[in-house]
Write a protein that holds these residues in place. Structure first.
Motif, short mmCIF file in Angstrom:
data_model
loop_
_atom_site.label_atom_id
_atom_site.label_comp_id
_atom_site.label_asym_id
_atom_site.label_seq_id
_atom_site.Cartn_x
_atom_site.Cartn_y
_atom_site.Cartn_z
N GLU A 116 47.71 14.98 7.55
CA GLU A 116 46.38 14.52 7.94
C GLU A 116 46.18 13.13 7.38
OE1 GLU A 116 43.66 17.45 6.45
OE2 GLU A 116 44.02 18.79 8.15
N VAL A 117 45.44 12.32 8.14
CA VAL A 117 45.17 10.94 7.71
C VAL A 117 43.68 10.65 7.82
CG1 VAL A 117 47.45 10.15 8.49
CG2 VAL A 117 45.49 9.90 10.01
N SER A 118 43.22 9.78 6.94
CA SER A 118 41.89 9.18 7.11
C SER A 118 42.15 7.70 7.38
CB SER A 118 41.01 9.39 5.88
OG SER A 118 41.47 8.64 4.79
N THR A 119 41.31 7.10 8.18
CA THR A 119 41.52 5.71 8.59
C THR A 119 40.50 4.79 7.93
OG1 THR A 119 40.09 5.91 10.52
CG2 THR A 119 42.45 6.45 10.82
N ASP A 122 37.16 5.15 9.71
CA ASP A 122 36.42 6.41 9.54
C ASP A 122 36.96 7.16 8.33
OD1 ASP A 122 34.83 8.62 9.91
OD2 ASP A 122 35.82 9.30 11.75
N PRO A 123 36.72 6.64 7.11
CA PRO A 123 37.34 7.22 5.92
C PRO A 123 36.86 8.62 5.57
CG PRO A 123 35.82 5.47 5.31
CD PRO A 123 35.92 5.45 6.80
N ALA A 124 35.73 9.05 6.12
CA ALA A 124 35.19 10.38 5.79
C ALA A 124 35.81 11.48 6.64
CB ALA A 124 33.68 10.38 5.97
N HIS A 125 36.52 11.13 7.69
CA HIS A 125 37.08 12.13 8.62
C HIS A 125 38.60 12.16 8.47
CE1 HIS A 125 38.28 13.85 12.55
NE2 HIS A 125 37.25 14.62 12.30
N TRP A 126 39.15 13.38 8.48
CA TRP A 126 40.60 13.56 8.40
C TRP A 126 41.12 13.96 9.77
CZ3 TRP A 126 43.66 12.36 4.31
CH2 TRP A 126 43.01 12.09 3.11
N TYR A 127 42.16 13.29 10.23
CA TYR A 127 42.77 13.55 11.53
C TYR A 127 44.17 14.12 11.34
CZ TYR A 127 39.18 10.29 13.12
OH TYR A 127 37.98 9.66 13.38
N GLU A 128 44.47 15.19 12.07
CA GLU A 128 45.82 15.76 12.05
C GLU A 128 46.68 14.94 13.01
OE1 GLU A 128 48.00 19.76 13.50
OE2 GLU A 128 46.10 20.04 12.44
N ASN A 129 47.94 14.72 12.65
CA ASN A 129 48.79 13.89 13.51
C ASN A 129 49.59 14.69 14.53
OD1 ASN A 129 50.94 14.93 11.97
ND2 ASN A 129 51.99 12.96 11.94
N GLY A 130 49.52 16.02 14.51
CA GLY A 130 50.19 16.82 15.53
C GLY A 130 51.65 17.12 15.27
#
Length: 161
Positions: A116-119, A122-130
């Motif tokens: 998972e990454v935060s950008t 949008d540092p408060a949200h974590w995105y899964e990279n799949g």
């Protein structure tokens, strides 16, 4: 006594929990005098063999990978050798505690992992990279590589899938 994790340098040997009470317990686990590596932001300490590089002990790829994941400033600057102990820490220097349960479970988990990454945007949200990995340390290598390639990543983490 506190519970920690031993990360053997030999990748065919699984990481395992161990009880530590006195200095000699740490020395036995790393095979000599101990050198602490403090990860204050993560409230962790790693103990490695103080003379490991001088004695030309084998690189501990898993411990180095975890260190680089949790302390990105060290990436490419240093490595850990020999067997390494991972323990919790409340205030850094010398204040050992049990390793947090969630981390002990993750490092010993036999299931799949994802990154998972935060950008920066949008540092408060974590995105899964799949992408999925069969091992925590494989996922950690993937996370480090991803962060090195993508400048918009603020933070990376490895989580069970």
């Amino acid at each position: 006594m506190v519970t920690g994790i031993v990360i053997p340098h030999e990748t065919r040997v699984a990481v395992f929990e161990h009880q530590f009470g006195v200095l000699e317990d740490y020395q036995a686990a790393v095979g000599g005098y101990v050198e602490p590596v403090y990860l204050a932001d993560a409230h962790l300490t790693m103990y490695a063999n103080e003379e490991g590089k001088m004695r030309q002990l084998p690189v501990n790829r898993r411990a180095t990978c975890l260190w680089w994941l949790l302390h990105p400033e060290m990436r490419g600057h240093d490595i850990l050798v020999g067997d390494v102990v991972l323990i919790g820490s409340t205030r850094g220097h010398g204040s050992t505690t049990a390793l947090p349960d969630f981390l002990a479970r993750q490092l010993q988990h036999n299931g799949r992992f994802t990154i998972e990454v935060s950008t920066n945007d949008d540092p408060a949200h974590w995105y899964e990279n799949g992408r999925y990995f069969d091992d925590f340390f494989e996922a950690a290598i993937g996370a480090i590589n991803l962060q090195e390639r993508w400048s918009q990543i603020r933070e990376v983490r490895v989580t069970p899938a």
